[in-house]
Motif scaffolding. Structure first.
Motif, short mmCIF file in Angstrom:
data_model
loop_
_atom_site.label_atom_id
_atom_site.label_comp_id
_atom_site.label_asym_id
_atom_site.label_seq_id
_atom_site.Cartn_x
_atom_site.Cartn_y
_atom_site.Cartn_z
N MET A 1 3.52 -7.31 21.56
CA MET A 1 2.72 -8.52 21.70
C MET A 1 1.95 -8.58 23.02
SD MET A 1 3.88 -12.48 21.45
CE MET A 1 3.28 -12.91 23.09
N SER B 1 -0.82 -11.35 25.24
CA SER B 1 -1.37 -12.70 25.27
C SER B 1 -2.58 -12.74 26.20
CB SER B 1 -0.32 -13.72 25.71
OG SER B 1 -0.02 -13.55 27.07
N MET C 1 -3.25 -10.52 30.80
CA MET C 1 -2.74 -9.98 29.54
C MET C 1 -1.60 -9.00 29.79
SD MET C 1 -4.96 -8.32 26.55
CE MET C 1 -6.20 -8.34 27.82
N LYS C 2 -0.59 -9.08 28.95
CA LYS C 2 0.58 -8.23 29.17
C LYS C 2 1.12 -7.72 27.85
CE LYS C 2 1.51 -11.92 32.30
NZ LYS C 2 2.36 -13.11 32.41
N GLY C 3 1.81 -6.58 27.90
CA GLY C 3 2.50 -6.05 26.73
C GLY C 3 3.92 -6.55 26.72
N LEU C 4 4.36 -7.18 25.63
CA LEU C 4 5.63 -7.89 25.63
C LEU C 4 6.35 -7.71 24.29
CD1 LEU C 4 3.92 -11.11 26.84
CD2 LEU C 4 5.46 -9.77 28.24
N GLU D 1 4.97 -16.77 27.71
CA GLU D 1 3.61 -16.59 27.17
C GLU D 1 3.69 -16.65 25.65
OE1 GLU D 1 0.64 -16.15 28.75
OE2 GLU D 1 1.66 -16.39 30.67
N GLU E 1 6.63 -14.42 24.52
CA GLU E 1 7.63 -13.92 25.49
C GLU E 1 7.26 -14.38 26.90
OE1 GLU E 1 10.56 -12.02 27.79
OE2 GLU E 1 8.54 -12.76 28.13
#
Lengths: 143, 143, 143
Positions: free
Chosen positions: B6, B8, C1-4, C41, C143
């Protein structure tokens, strides 16, 4: 709460209603989409893809549907067509207004593989300018 | 359907409309956000951050926008200001009511990197108490 | 923006209002859910689980709430009960209509562990057929 890899799913449903205005219970179709998706935790978006139709949640009771019809006709009457500036080549301005009252979309929680509904919540397609093919989008994200 | 990590994304858009009431097509701005986000599957939330404004989806047709203006003024007239108890130090009670009809937010499916829209769906900012700086939030989750 | 990695959270809130119609500020309860979820997020869905109640976002101002009450009674009057076909064994058809105006649900962005709100945005439970136990769902993904 759980840590999960995100999945997404999409399907379009097609409707072609016999009348200008109709309410159709589409809860079973949305549940079928959820089953197909394999998603057990997340959010389901269901929206009309046309701007003279609605997707909304309410009671599956025919008396209430008659009340919606009469009430929406009072708030935004179909006729006379000439009362609306949108009705130059069209006759569906009232349908745009009715859909604004009832809403374009619903977002439903998905919990343990099911639509997380209260006892009487059902999803309806509200058609306000029917007798032609129109689409509803179901999008599910989660896992 | 795919297994994904995911992501965001968030952005605020600023509007300062010349009139008390205006409708602005913000579809291109939302699409720019989606491009910036790099998200290809997920959900995009777009909402007014102020309680006298709306974000809604309908047709980009000026006759219809005139119809919305006249209809909302009939349902929730601006004047006389004294008809509303909220209008002690304010004069914008009607704007709170109009925004309730048109809605605060839209949730749009993102599929294959695009807003998953029907043929005429466009996102509008609906201002009901303008002539000052106000914000719209775009939040995207997915991958 | 992040990878989660995606997480999900769910809670039901219970309300039993003293009057047929009430507006209750539930922002603090939604924020407590967010804190419990540990999600920083994502998206928070808050919806009425009953079809004669709303969840909506507006101003926490008592004059405005009086205006909502008077306005909704004008758009969809409670009485006479006999005006609605739904009111065979029920007397709450007006509550279904009022809830349609105010909406079933809100979707709120979660950014850096907080509800991503404008200055005056507050979440309300709108009861239109109270004096009995009813539920509101809070679902958070992200997340």
């Amino acid at each position: 709460m759980k840590g999960l890899i995100m999945k997404s799913y999409k399907k379009e449903l097609i409707f072609n209603t016999p009348h200008r205005r109709d309410f159709i219970n589409i809860t079973d179709l949305a549940e079928q989409c959820l089953t197909e998706s394999g998603i057990t935790e997340g959010l389901l978006l269901c929206n009309a893809m046309h701007i003279t139709a609605s997707v909304f949640i309410n009671d599956d009771e025919s008396g209430l549907h008659s009340d919606f019809e009469a009430w929406l006709e009072k708030l935004a009457p179909e006729k006379p067509y000439s009362q609306y500036r949108h009705n130059g080549y069209e006759d569906n301005a009232d349908a745009h207004l009715k859909r604004s009252v009832m809403g374009r979309e619903v977002v439903v929680a998905v919990t343990e593989g099911k639509l997380d509904f209260g006892p009487w919540e059902r999803i309806f397609y509200g058609e306000f300018d029917g007798k032609r093919k129109k689409r509803v989008l179901v999008k599910i994200i989660g896992e």
